[in-house]
Design a protein around this motif. Structure first.
Motif, PDB file in Angstrom:
ATOM      1  N   ASP A 162       2.455  11.488  10.090  1.00  0.00           N
ATOM      2  CA  ASP A 162       2.427  11.184   8.662  1.00  0.00           C
ATOM      3  C   ASP A 162       3.651  11.725   7.958  1.00  0.00           C
ATOM      4  OD1 ASP A 162      -1.059  11.866   8.891  1.00  0.00           O
ATOM      5  OD2 ASP A 162      -0.084   9.908   8.840  1.00  0.00           O
ATOM      6  N   SER A 163       4.090  12.926   8.359  1.00  0.00           N
ATOM      7  CA  SER A 163       5.271  13.473   7.691  1.00  0.00           C
ATOM      8  C   SER A 163       6.522  12.678   8.038  1.00  0.00           C
ATOM      9  CB  SER A 163       5.479  14.957   7.994  1.00  0.00           C
ATOM     10  OG  SER A 163       4.596  15.436   8.950  1.00  0.00           O
ATOM     11  N   LEU A 164       6.565  12.096   9.228  1.00  0.00           N
ATOM     12  CA  LEU A 164       7.701  11.230   9.552  1.00  0.00           C
ATOM     13  C   LEU A 164       7.668   9.978   8.694  1.00  0.00           C
ATOM     14  CD1 LEU A 164       8.127  11.096  13.420  1.00  0.00           C
ATOM     15  CD2 LEU A 164       9.468  12.360  11.773  1.00  0.00           C
ATOM     16  N   LYS A 165       6.470   9.388   8.571  1.00  0.00           N
ATOM     17  CA  LYS A 165       6.353   8.168   7.771  1.00  0.00           C
ATOM     18  C   LYS A 165       6.756   8.446   6.328  1.00  0.00           C
ATOM     19  CE  LYS A 165       2.621   6.314  10.530  1.00  0.00           C
ATOM     20  NZ  LYS A 165       1.167   6.387  10.676  1.00  0.00           N
ATOM     21  N   ALA A 166       6.510   9.684   5.892  1.00  0.00           N
ATOM     22  CA  ALA A 166       6.777  10.021   4.496  1.00  0.00           C
ATOM     23  C   ALA A 166       8.236   9.852   4.118  1.00  0.00           C
ATOM     24  CB  ALA A 166       6.319  11.450   4.205  1.00  0.00           C
ATOM     25  N   PHE A 167       9.181   9.962   5.066  1.00  0.00           N
ATOM     26  CA  PHE A 167      10.577   9.743   4.665  1.00  0.00           C
ATOM     27  C   PHE A 167      11.211   8.512   5.308  1.00  0.00           C
ATOM     28  CE2 PHE A 167      12.996  11.219   8.345  1.00  0.00           C
ATOM     29  CZ  PHE A 167      12.163  12.130   8.963  1.00  0.00           C
ATOM     30  N   HIS A 168      10.471   7.858   6.228  1.00  0.00           N
ATOM     31  CA  HIS A 168      10.985   6.592   6.756  1.00  0.00           C
ATOM     32  C   HIS A 168      10.562   5.488   5.794  1.00  0.00           C
ATOM     33  CE1 HIS A 168      11.695   8.723  10.523  1.00  0.00           C
ATOM     34  NE2 HIS A 168      12.440   7.691  10.864  1.00  0.00           N
ATOM     35  N   THR A 169      11.094   5.576   4.594  1.00  0.00           N
ATOM     36  CA  THR A 169      10.625   4.673   3.559  1.00  0.00           C
ATOM     37  C   THR A 169      11.716   4.501   2.518  1.00  0.00           C
ATOM     38  OG1 THR A 169       9.045   4.413   1.748  1.00  0.00           O
ATOM     39  CG2 THR A 169       9.546   6.640   2.406  1.00  0.00           C
ATOM     40  N   ALA A 170      11.658   3.387   1.829  1.00  0.00           N
ATOM     41  CA  ALA A 170      12.631   3.140   0.776  1.00  0.00           C
ATOM     42  C   ALA A 170      12.253   3.889  -0.501  1.00  0.00           C
ATOM     43  CB  ALA A 170      12.719   1.648   0.498  1.00  0.00           C
ATOM     44  N   GLY A 171      11.076   4.467  -0.528  1.00  0.00           N
ATOM     45  CA  GLY A 171      10.666   5.216  -1.718  1.00  0.00           C
ATOM     46  C   GLY A 171      10.711   4.338  -2.953  1.00  0.00           C
TER      47      GLY A 171
ATOM     48  N   ARG B 236       0.876  -1.173   0.000  1.00  0.00           N
ATOM     49  CA  ARG B 236       0.000   0.000   0.000  1.00  0.00           C
ATOM     50  C   ARG B 236       0.914   1.225   0.000  1.00  0.00           C
ATOM     51  NH1 ARG B 236      -5.109   1.409   3.977  1.00  0.00           N
ATOM     52  NH2 ARG B 236      -4.905   3.666   3.886  1.00  0.00           N
ATOM     53  N   PRO B 237       0.793   2.083  -1.010  1.00  0.00           N
ATOM     54  CA  PRO B 237       1.771   3.160  -1.141  1.00  0.00           C
ATOM     55  C   PRO B 237       1.499   4.330  -0.201  1.00  0.00           C
ATOM     56  CG  PRO B 237       0.191   3.245  -2.952  1.00  0.00           C
ATOM     57  CD  PRO B 237      -0.216   2.094  -2.084  1.00  0.00           C
ATOM     58  N   ILE B 238       2.547   5.089   0.060  1.00  0.00           N
ATOM     59  CA  ILE B 238       2.374   6.400   0.672  1.00  0.00           C
ATOM     60  C   ILE B 238       1.923   7.288  -0.471  1.00  0.00           C
ATOM     61  CG2 ILE B 238       3.601   8.345   1.692  1.00  0.00           C
ATOM     62  CD1 ILE B 238       5.427   6.312   3.060  1.00  0.00           C
ATOM     63  N   ARG B 239       0.697   7.756  -0.416  1.00  0.00           N
ATOM     64  CA  ARG B 239       0.080   8.356  -1.599  1.00  0.00           C
ATOM     65  C   ARG B 239       0.486   9.802  -1.829  1.00  0.00           C
ATOM     66  NH1 ARG B 239      -4.933   4.833   0.208  1.00  0.00           N
ATOM     67  NH2 ARG B 239      -4.721   3.090  -1.246  1.00  0.00           N
TER      68      ARG B 239
ATOM     69  N   ARG C 205       9.682  18.453   7.808  1.00  0.00           N
ATOM     70  CA  ARG C 205      10.081  18.766   6.436  1.00  0.00           C
ATOM     71  C   ARG C 205      11.605  18.890   6.338  1.00  0.00           C
ATOM     72  NH1 ARG C 205       8.878  23.761   2.660  1.00  0.00           N
ATOM     73  NH2 ARG C 205       9.037  22.711   0.650  1.00  0.00           N
ATOM     74  N   HIS C 206      12.209  19.546   7.306  1.00  0.00           N
ATOM     75  CA  HIS C 206      13.664  19.647   7.324  1.00  0.00           C
ATOM     76  C   HIS C 206      14.302  18.276   7.528  1.00  0.00           C
ATOM     77  CE1 HIS C 206      14.390  24.040   7.230  1.00  0.00           C
ATOM     78  NE2 HIS C 206      13.164  24.088   7.694  1.00  0.00           N
ATOM     79  N   GLN C 207      13.671  17.460   8.347  1.00  0.00           N
ATOM     80  CA  GLN C 207      14.190  16.116   8.562  1.00  0.00           C
ATOM     81  C   GLN C 207      14.088  15.305   7.280  1.00  0.00           C
ATOM     82  OE1 GLN C 207      12.022  14.576  11.904  1.00  0.00           O
ATOM     83  NE2 GLN C 207      12.753  16.211  13.226  1.00  0.00           N
ATOM     84  N   TYR C 208      12.984  15.440   6.576  1.00  0.00           N
ATOM     85  CA  TYR C 208      12.804  14.762   5.282  1.00  0.00           C
ATOM     86  C   TYR C 208      13.927  15.205   4.340  1.00  0.00           C
ATOM     87  CZ  TYR C 208      10.106  13.297   1.080  1.00  0.00           C
ATOM     88  OH  TYR C 208       9.665  12.708  -0.074  1.00  0.00           O
ATOM     89  N   HIS C 209      14.159  16.497   4.299  1.00  0.00           N
ATOM     90  CA  HIS C 209      15.206  17.051   3.430  1.00  0.00           C
ATOM     91  C   HIS C 209      16.554  16.469   3.792  1.00  0.00           C
ATOM     92  CE1 HIS C 209      17.439  20.846   1.786  1.00  0.00           C
ATOM     93  NE2 HIS C 209      17.500  19.838   0.953  1.00  0.00           N
ATOM     94  N   TRP C 210      16.855  16.440   5.092  1.00  0.00           N
ATOM     95  CA  TRP C 210      18.172  15.961   5.501  1.00  0.00           C
ATOM     96  C   TRP C 210      18.328  14.472   5.197  1.00  0.00           C
ATOM     97  CZ3 TRP C 210      21.693  12.936   7.735  1.00  0.00           C
ATOM     98  CH2 TRP C 210      22.954  13.492   8.010  1.00  0.00           C
ATOM     99  N   HIS C 211      17.307  13.698   5.453  1.00  0.00           N
ATOM    100  CA  HIS C 211      17.428  12.250   5.299  1.00  0.00           C
ATOM    101  C   HIS C 211      17.347  11.757   3.863  1.00  0.00           C
ATOM    102  CE1 HIS C 211      16.886  12.185   9.667  1.00  0.00           C
ATOM    103  NE2 HIS C 211      17.493  11.016   9.604  1.00  0.00           N
ATOM    104  N   THR C 212      16.716  12.524   2.987  1.00  0.00           N
ATOM    105  CA  THR C 212      16.604  12.060   1.598  1.00  0.00           C
ATOM    106  C   THR C 212      17.438  12.904   0.634  1.00  0.00           C
ATOM    107  OG1 THR C 212      14.728  13.486   1.055  1.00  0.00           O
ATOM    108  CG2 THR C 212      14.220  11.320   1.992  1.00  0.00           C
ATOM    109  N   GLY C 213      17.814  14.101   1.079  1.00  0.00           N
ATOM    110  CA  GLY C 213      18.556  15.004   0.200  1.00  0.00           C
ATOM    111  C   GLY C 213      17.655  15.882  -0.651  1.00  0.00           C
ATOM    112  N   TYR C 214      16.341  15.683  -0.555  1.00  0.00           N
ATOM    113  CA  TYR C 214      15.400  16.455  -1.366  1.00  0.00           C
ATOM    114  C   TYR C 214      14.304  17.006  -0.458  1.00  0.00           C
ATOM    115  CZ  TYR C 214      17.567  14.138  -5.378  1.00  0.00           C
ATOM    116  OH  TYR C 214      18.460  13.693  -6.314  1.00  0.00           O
ATOM    117  N   ALA C 215      13.905  18.247  -0.700  1.00  0.00           N
ATOM    118  CA  ALA C 215      12.835  18.827   0.115  1.00  0.00           C
ATOM    119  C   ALA C 215      11.490  18.472  -0.496  1.00  0.00           C
ATOM    120  CB  ALA C 215      12.995  20.344   0.190  1.00  0.00           C
TER     121      ALA C 215
END
Lengths: 761, 469
Positions: free
Chosen positions: B173-182, A508-511, B121-131
């Motif tokens: 949710d914003s934390l989950k957004a970057f704790h991921t392999a994408g 289930r994707p992060i949408r 958002r800053h954490q996402y930026h730091w951990h993935t390299g992209y904002a």
């Protein structure tokens, strides 16, 4: 050994990163020119009269085969005493210079930039095309495919057996397997028309159909349950549920998504936003441009949102032209690679010829109306083709055009695609009609073949989705989870719950992005979750006990405060004869649970004749404040996850008092959100909120007291849609007469992990 | 379990990827294993914005007294000497001071200007390299490393993430957004351990099932699959992939390598030396995992809005507490790695999403919307501390992996605004440095939807020469 296994072995030996022998202009040279040269060497008056945006212009600075004689290279190197190019911004890295040198050495070929390969001359049509069916009396899809197979020397295999067909059909329409009774009824029926009738029956159940297909739409429209990033984002779930429930025609859906007005699904155009400054290519209207192009037209405008695309024919101006239909402003300034260009773009559709006679206007309303009209234009055959292709891919495994988001690619059978698209249009773009069209064909009923074939020889096996997996576990055991809304909870199918580690692991994707397909390859990470994850272990634990009749129905609460955020809440509750009370405090979404202070105060028991007996707090009372002033002195402090058990004095009929939140403990954004429950019997901590309504599916009969053999037979039939063989029966049952709950759990788990369950026939 | 199994499992995933639209390798140099200076990366994440003038970049100290104007205060602690001449750090970090000569202190890390401050958002930026938002599902640094290098010990997940509970209320949710392999694929997802004391539980069969039942269940399962008409339903290939993935999982859950997750195996004195709480235990877990052959371990002090490093008020007292939390464990980790001869090939990075200041919110000259009520004159000890979000400069510590010993890199001004005056290091360049040390080129990447996507933003990160010995 299957032939592809040996190529797998080769893959394991080959390093994953193969070095390209010669330079690829589109991905290795053009980006360098675009980033470092084109900002100045483009447009009507390029610097020094040198245009570097196309091959003809670049010729002026290049001697093919001779890098040392090419101005392009010598200026980059700063040779001959001239200023180094580019004069501003970062200079080219040695690796980039090497690429240019290599490109010039190899002849400085500047190919036409489009997605098609040099040999292909395919131009995807825009207008719909009515295809004349070949002669014959069969299903139209099959008549068209018969010609295809003749051409390709394929003899189509005979359709799959009834049980497999039923399995496929149930999963494809409802997302769950057939119950053993329904399966038996279908298999035993002698009606020659039963397969078509089954499909119609399945489609006719709006709720079950919608509960399954909504995940496809949620993935595609970036819609999710209750996700927020402290930026603007809006759910369109209720609109979607309704659209699927009422089988809203697709063109109506598209119209409403593109022109939602005040009441419609504006969440789609609002997009996914984070608080703060954002890149020009990700403003809501640019997101809308990318998303509408991808979802409805199968066109990738993501690259073209920053610069003219290097991977397909779309240009920056086109991405902005589409975005301008959805922006606040009537026209937009093009920003190329984070630099403002000064070029202004008005709304312009990707197919300007369709815009004849449509007044785009300048207001947000008029432009959105125009967008809706352009996308749903009767001469815009791409919208139908794109959707038809998606449903074909979902039902058959591989799109007629692949990938499904690149509709410029050549279909492996244009007649099939175009016929289905026009048929879809002629039936008012009725999605259920489309599904029925595809599923009633013989092609849909063919046995699966391994993926990777260039020639279509039948459907490819598909893996059950995250939602189908969990819903099957629930359907088979009768154990459903609940979702709360207000002070009522309802039994729901998995899509209605927020994603869990299990569903995320299962795909289930992060949408945040548009997802039109899901990756369904098995991974160790997934397997860890399936073998040992909390979510599944718990569901199976409860499911087995429910099946064996060992789960008592959850007690109903006597009182439910609903989430309380500030101040105080008086309560006065009848005890209905309870002699003991459980006070449960649930965290209903507190921002910072550890900081919150809350409790209850002025608690009293009241007997039938009105006598009041105080409830004495077992702990030292603490003051609760609001704005510095006492809200309640002598409140008994309560804590999340710490249930209080209270003995009720004899004769007591009611309990009353106040729940209080210390507002001073929750400054600014931190909002304590406790929810208080009173129970007259030991509560089921997983079901505190009263459940209203039925389970999404009828629960199976209870297997209390039934033999291990019967349970085994049932589970095989429910999960795998067949009886166990003698050997399987022996393994599953072993020596057991009756199964205890763990034995049922383990058998259920094995069947859910079985490749036969995981991959549909 | 042997390597072959894992390679076949990931090759299966690759095969599937090639037939679908999953990421493809980019042409060009990707993984340069021979150039690697480290085999394992331990990222110690000070979530919430670690106040640099209260920790690794102390300025003039002004003690608290009621009536003190806020703009007079740069540091609320005096400084102390370290094992390196010329480097002083904040009082409260005496143990780290003793091991300062094992690594480099970077005072000039400058993060992105994202406008309105939002931690996640800053954490996402730091951990993935992209904002965010991006048009591509960005992978976490750990996922990139897992994808590019794979695990070291195949029985230990390549990407382990310790200390962060993802269900924290706001910003979950914003934390989950970057704790991921994408887009690199869920095979490279983080193996989450929110409580180090519980780590062993996540690598052992669930208590609800128990080890022997778990083993028997799997035995029976395999028998059932064997007995079924194999190959009749679904292609061989799918069945093989599925069985292999379950096999890997079961091996992992019964592997002796999993002992590394058991903090109970450690001698009491050692455990106590680390145990300042969950973060300290996490550092011990990281050391054990590094020893056992892990590839990437992140240990965070945990982000919860307004908690821990995210000091919107009462900064001084909370920083005293936080320094107690991190001082001994980080120093002990460095010492233990060194003692075991692992420090050279282990890269340890201590970082945060931005720094703090009492007055400036954002960057000097580019200030953003106020979020903190800091009075111009302090009347209560709770006003005393670095409460605003300063994205201009923060401190980073780097040990091991070929990092110079006892070096100071970069400088910030002595007076407010404490901007960087020498050798700024951006996120791209810091990441390029980290990836390089791990043997991954800064322009390594994958192709997704035909777009090249790099480990550093647009492949433009440049490793910082001064951070290589």
């Amino acid at each position: 050994m299957p032939r592809y296994w040996s190529s797998l072995a080769l893959l394991a030996a080959t390093p994953l990163f193969a070095y390209a022998a010669s330079v690829d202009f589109a991905t290795e040279v053009h980006p360098i020119l675009a980033a470092h040269c084109m900002p100045c060497h483009s447009g009507k008056t390029p610097q020094a009269g040198l245009l570097l945006t196309n091959g003809d212009g670049a010729k002026k600075a290049i001697v093919p085969g001779k890098p040392e004689a090419s101005l392009l290279l010598t200026r980059i190197l700063g040779e001959g005493g001239k200023p180094v190019m580019p004069p501003t911004g970062s200079p080219l890295k040695p690796a980039e210079v090497a690429k240019i040198r290599q490109w010039i050495t190899e002849g400085a070929v500047w190919p036409e930039m489009s997605a098609k390969s040099p040999a292909s001359t395919w131009e995807a049509p825009i207008a719909p095309r009515k295809v004349a069916l070949p002669a014959g009396s069969g299903h139209p899809v099959d008549l068209l495919l018969d010609q295809y197979w003749k051409r390709n020397n394929v003899t189509p295999a005979a359709p799959i057996a009834d049980a497999q067909f039923a399995r496929r059909a149930y999963f494809d329409v409802w997302g769950i397997p057939p119950s053993p009774q329904d399966l038996d009824a279908f298999v035993q029926s002698q009606d020659p028309d039963k397969r078509a009738k089954l499909i119609r029956t399945l489609l006719a159940n709006n709720t079950r159909y919608a509960d399954h297909w909504i995940s496809f739409w949620n993935d595609m429209l970036r819609n999710d349950i209750g996700v927020a990033y402290h930026g603007e984002r809006k759910s369109i779930t209720s609109w979607l549920e309704n659209a699927l429930d009422t089988n809203k025609p697709y063109r109506q859906m598209v119209r409403e998504l593109l022109d939602p007005g005040k009441e419609g699904p504006d969440g789609f155009l609002i997009g996914v936003n984070w608080r703060g400054d954002i890149n020009a290519s990700q403003t809501p209207f640019m997101q809308a441009s990318q998303n509408t192009a991808q979802v409805f037209l199968g066109i990738n405008l993501k690259c073209a949102s920053c610069h003219d695309s290097f991977i397909n024919k779309y240009r920056l101006a086109q991405a902005y032209g589409l975005a301008a239909f959805f922006s606040e402003a009537n026209e937009l300034e093009l920003v190329r690679c984070d630099m403002k260009t000064g070029k202004i773009q008005k709304p312009e559709f990707l197919y300007p010829e369709l815009a004849k006679g449509i007044d785009i206007g300048t207001t947000t309303e008029s432009r959105r109306k125009a967008a809706a009209a352009l996308f749903t234009h009767p001469q815009n055959g791409r919208v139908s083709r794109t959707l038809v292709n998606r449903y074909w891919q979902k039902l058959v495994g591989k799109g007629i055009v692949e990938p499904v988001d690149e509709m410029d690619n050549e279909p492996w059978n244009a007649d099939l695609l175009d016929w289905l698209a026009v048929d879809f249009d002629e039936h008012n773009q009725d999605i259920k009609h489309l599904i029925e069209r595809i599923m009633t064909s013989r092609a849909y009923q063919m046995p699966t073949v391994a993926p990777g074939n260039k020639i279509f020889e039948g459907p490819t096996p598909r893996r059950v989705s995250a939602e189908e997996f969990i819903d099957t576990a629930s359907a088979v055991t009768g154990e459903w989870r609940t979702a709360a809304s207000g002070d009522r909870a309802a039994y729901v199918r998995d899509w209605k719950l927020k994603s869990s580690p299990l569903t995320r692991a299962l795909g289930r994707p992060i949408r945040d992005q548009v997802y039109t397909t899901r990756d369904d390859a098995p991974t160790t990470f997934q397997a860890l979750e399936l073998a040992n994850g909390q979510t599944l272990t718990k569901l199976i634990h409860r499911g087995a006990r429910r099946l064996l009749g060992q789960l008592a129905p959850p007690p109903e609460n006597l009182y439910d405060s609903r989430p309380l955020r500030r101040g105080y809440l008086p309560f006065d509750t009848k005890l209905n004869g309870a002699q003991k009370l459980w006070l449960v405090i649930e965290d209903a979404g507190t921002y910072d649970p550890a900081k919150s202070r809350f409790g209850w105060a002025d608690v009293e028991f009241v007997t039938k004749d009105g006598t009041v007996k105080p409830y004495n707090s077992p702990t030292k009372p603490e003051p609760m404040l609001s704005g510095g002033a006492p809200l309640a002195d002598g409140a008994m402090r309560l804590y999340f996850n710490k249930t209080v058990e209270i003995t009720v004095p004899p004769g007591v009929d009611r309990i009353r008092g106040r729940f209080v939140i210390d507002d001073d403990s929750t400054p600014s954004d931190i909002i304590a959100t406790p929810r208080f429950f009173l129970f007259g019997e030991k509560p089921d901590m997983d079901q505190l909120i009263r459940v209203a309504g039925n389970a999404p599916l009828a629960r199976p009969q209870s297997f209390e007291g039934k033999s291990a053999a019967e349970v085994t037979r049932y589970l095989f039939r429910a999960v795998l849609s067949r009886n166990p063989s003698e050997a399987e029966q022996k393994i599953a049952v072993g020596n057991a007469q009756r199964f205890d709950a763990p034995a049922v759990e383990d058998l259920l788990w094995s069947l859910l992990m079985h490749p036969e369950f995981q991959y549909l026939p | 379990m042997n390597r072959r199994h894992f390679m076949q499992a990931s090759a299966a995933a690759t095969m599937a990827a090639l037939t679908g639209s999953a990421p493809r390798a980019l042409a060009g140099p990707g993984v340069k294993k021979t150039d690697a200076k480290a085999d394992c990366l331990i990222l110690l994440w000070m979530a919430g914005g670690m106040a640099q003038t209260e920790t690794f970049d102390p300025k003039r100290y002004t003690p608290y007294e009621p009536g003190l104007p806020s703009d007079r205060v740069l540091s609320t602690f005096p400084s102390i000497p370290t094992a390196v001449d010329g480097i002083r750090i904040s009082e409260g970090l005496e143990e780290i001071a003793k091991v300062m000569d094992r690594g480099t202190l970077i005072r000039s890390h400058r993060v992105g200007d994202l406008g309105f401050i939002l931690h996640s958002r800053h954490q996402y930026h730091w951990h993935t390299g992209y904002a965010p938002p991006q048009s591509v599902a960005c992978p976490h640094m750990g996922s990139w490393i897992s994808r590019m290098l794979g695990p070291r010990n195949p029985d230990i997940p390549a990407f382990i993430d310790v200390g962060q509970n993802l269900e924290i209320g706001g910003e979950s949710d914003s934390l989950k957004a970057f704790h991921t392999a994408g887009f690199v694929g869920s095979e490279h997802s983080p193996f989450l351990i929110s409580d180090p004391a519980d780590a062993i539980a996540s690598t052992r069969p669930s208590e609800m099932i128990g080890a022997s039942r778990f083993e028997n269940r799997y035995k029976k399962y395999k028998q059932l699959v064997e007995a079924s008409a194999a190959g009749k339903y679904g292609g061989e290939f799918q069945k093989e992939s599925l069985m292999r993935s379950l096999d890997n999982a079961h091996r992992l859950l019964s592997s002796p390598a999993a002992k590394a997750f058991d903090l109970g195996q450690e001698k009491k004195e050692v455990y106590d030396a680390y145990n300042t709480g969950r973060f300290g235990q996490g550092c011990l877990l990281a050391r054990r995992l590094a020893e056992a052959g892990a590839r990437f371990i992140e240990v965070t002090t945990e982000y919860i809005p307004f908690r821990f490093w995210d000091t919107h008020e009462n900064g001084h007292n909370r920083l005293a507490e936080l320094k107690r939390t991190i001082d001994r464990p980080i120093a002990q980790l460095i010492r233990d790695l060194e003692e075991r001869g692992l420090l050279d090939r282990t890269l340890v990075v201590v970082a945060t999403e931005f720094g703090r200041d009492m007055m400036v919110e954002g960057k000097p000259g580019l200030t953003v919307k106020e979020q903190v009520k800091q009075p111009s004159v302090m009347t209560d000890i709770k006003h005393y501390g670095m409460h605003r979000h300063f994205t201009e400069a923060c401190s980073v510590l780097m040990f091991g992996g070929g990092t110079p010993k006892g070096k100071l890199y970069g400088l910030t001004a002595d007076e407010r605004p404490c901007s960087i005056v020498k050798d700024p290091v951006t996120i791209e360049d810091l990441h390029a440095t980290i990836y390089s040390k791990m043997g991954i080129a800064p322009d390594a990447g994958l192709e997704i939807e035909k777009r090249p996507f790099y480990v550093t933003k647009d492949g433009k990160g440049k490793p910082v020469e001064g951070l290589f010995a």
